[in-house]
Design a protein around this motif. Structure first.
Motif, PDB file in Angstrom:
ATOM      1  N   THR A  54       0.797  -1.156   0.075  1.00  0.00           N
ATOM      2  CA  THR A  54      -0.194   0.013   0.065  1.00  0.00           C
ATOM      3  C   THR A  54       0.843   1.251   0.035  1.00  0.00           C
ATOM      4  N   GLN A  55       1.893   1.231   0.729  1.00  0.00           N
ATOM      5  CA  GLN A  55       2.800   2.294   1.012  1.00  0.00           C
ATOM      6  C   GLN A  55       3.482   2.798  -0.307  1.00  0.00           C
ATOM      7  N   ALA A  56       4.019   1.501  -1.053  1.00  0.00           N
ATOM      8  CA  ALA A  56       4.777   1.763  -2.411  1.00  0.00           C
ATOM      9  C   ALA A  56       3.686   2.253  -3.371  1.00  0.00           C
ATOM     10  N   ALA A  57       2.532   1.514  -3.582  1.00  0.00           N
ATOM     11  CA  ALA A  57       1.675   1.871  -4.827  1.00  0.00           C
ATOM     12  C   ALA A  57       1.263   3.397  -4.328  1.00  0.00           C
TER      13      ALA A  57
ATOM     14  N   PHE B 104       1.296  -4.469 -10.866  1.00  0.00           N
ATOM     15  CA  PHE B 104       1.465  -5.892 -10.621  1.00  0.00           C
ATOM     16  C   PHE B 104       2.478  -5.966  -9.394  1.00  0.00           C
ATOM     17  N   SER B 105       2.192  -6.701  -8.464  1.00  0.00           N
ATOM     18  CA  SER B 105       3.096  -6.811  -7.243  1.00  0.00           C
ATOM     19  C   SER B 105       3.238  -8.311  -6.811  1.00  0.00           C
ATOM     20  N   LEU B 106       4.406  -8.306  -6.207  1.00  0.00           N
ATOM     21  CA  LEU B 106       4.613  -9.894  -5.682  1.00  0.00           C
ATOM     22  C   LEU B 106       5.352  -9.489  -4.048  1.00  0.00           C
TER      23      LEU B 106
ATOM     24  N   LEU C 225       7.423  -4.267  -7.078  1.00  0.00           N
ATOM     25  CA  LEU C 225       6.268  -3.396  -7.507  1.00  0.00           C
ATOM     26  C   LEU C 225       6.743  -3.095  -9.167  1.00  0.00           C
ATOM     27  N   ASP C 226       5.797  -3.354  -9.955  1.00  0.00           N
ATOM     28  CA  ASP C 226       5.721  -2.994 -11.228  1.00  0.00           C
ATOM     29  C   ASP C 226       4.402  -2.167 -11.573  1.00  0.00           C
TER      30      ASP C 226
ATOM     31  N   LEU D  63      -6.045   1.962  -5.243  1.00  0.00           N
ATOM     32  CA  LEU D  63      -5.493   1.769  -3.929  1.00  0.00           C
ATOM     33  C   LEU D  63      -6.442   1.117  -2.862  1.00  0.00           C
ATOM     34  N   PRO D  64      -7.594   1.343  -2.909  1.00  0.00           N
ATOM     35  CA  PRO D  64      -8.354   0.651  -1.659  1.00  0.00           C
ATOM     36  C   PRO D  64      -8.466  -0.880  -1.996  1.00  0.00           C
ATOM     37  N   ALA D  65      -8.477  -1.227  -3.194  1.00  0.00           N
ATOM     38  CA  ALA D  65      -8.674  -2.724  -3.596  1.00  0.00           C
ATOM     39  C   ALA D  65      -7.131  -3.150  -3.244  1.00  0.00           C
ATOM     40  N   ILE D  66      -6.085  -2.780  -3.688  1.00  0.00           N
ATOM     41  CA  ILE D  66      -4.823  -3.023  -2.993  1.00  0.00           C
ATOM     42  C   ILE D  66      -4.561  -3.082  -1.682  1.00  0.00           C
ATOM     43  N   SER D  67      -5.002  -2.177  -1.277  1.00  0.00           N
ATOM     44  CA  SER D  67      -4.612  -2.101   0.364  1.00  0.00           C
ATOM     45  C   SER D  67      -5.248  -3.302   1.237  1.00  0.00           C
ATOM     46  N   ARG D  68      -6.774  -3.366   0.753  1.00  0.00           N
ATOM     47  CA  ARG D  68      -7.542  -4.549   1.330  1.00  0.00           C
ATOM     48  C   ARG D  68      -6.665  -5.807   1.032  1.00  0.00           C
ATOM     49  N   LEU D  69      -6.494  -6.175  -0.095  1.00  0.00           N
ATOM     50  CA  LEU D  69      -5.578  -7.442  -0.535  1.00  0.00           C
ATOM     51  C   LEU D  69      -4.396  -7.727   0.418  1.00  0.00           C
TER      52      LEU D  69
END
Length: 192
Positions: free
Chosen positions: A29-32, A75-77, A62-63, A41-47
């Motif tokens: 979340t911080q990086a995005a 895209f993230s790992l 992060l890509d 961002l809310p979806a990324i943060s929740r997941l």
């Protein structure tokens, strides 16, 4: 923060400290947020929050589309360290500007020290199984569309991939705020 992520973000990026008693945001979340991702961002943060919950530490690769970070795919790992094991999660978010939604996909990958058959029997009763290869089976539950569990025999253990995909994800908080704003604006003004 990993050296890879630090190099990608460039110099001068810092993350604000969380308020007292507030949990620290996960590193994804911080990086995005730091590269300009907003719509998904809310979806990324929740997941990401669900993925790293209970981990001792985690880091992220992060890509993103550097020319249009809020309009392109992310895209993230995430690599995570738990008390008894390591784990990885992949989270992808793709905004749909026209619809104001995001397509999201998340996968959690673990290696279990058990046979795939014993995992299926213990954890997936009632799931429907489709065998893709002699060593690869996919399990789905009709009550959970968009989710699947893949078990891949990898003796002496089993590679477990839990997958979730949702098209047209909308931030439930944004929808609630919009309906509250709409109801306030539709009420007639009170004359005094």
């Amino acid at each position: 923060m990993s050296a890879v992520l630090g190099a990608q973000l460039g110099a001068g990026v810092s993350f604000a400290q969380p308020a007292a008693n507030a949990p620290a945001p996960d590193k994804l979340t911080q990086a995005a947020a730091s590269v300009g991702v907003k719509k998904c961002l809310p979806a990324i943060s929740r997941l990401a929050g669900l993925a790293v919950q209970g981990s001792r530490s985690h880091d992220v690769l992060l890509d993103w589309d550097r020319k249009q970070p809020d309009a392109g795919a992310v895209f993230s790992l995430i690599g995570m360290e738990f008390p008894n094991a390591g784990m990885a999660a992949s989270i992808t978010a793709v905004p749909d500007a026209a619809a104001g939604t995001c397509t999201i996909a998340a996968e959690r990958l673990t290696v279990a020290p058990f046979t795939c058959a014993s995992i299926a029997q213990a954890e997936l009763p009632g799931y429907q199984m489709v065998r893709l290869l002699p060593i690869y089976a996919v399990y789905t539950d009709p009550k959970e569309p968009g989710s699947s569990v893949s078990l891949i025999d990898s003796p002496p253990g089993c590679l477990v991939i839990r997958r979730f995909v949702e098209y047209h994800w909308q931030n439930p908080n944004a929808a609630a705020a919009a309906s509250t704003d709409a109801s306030k604006s539709s009420k007639p003004a009170v004359k005094r």
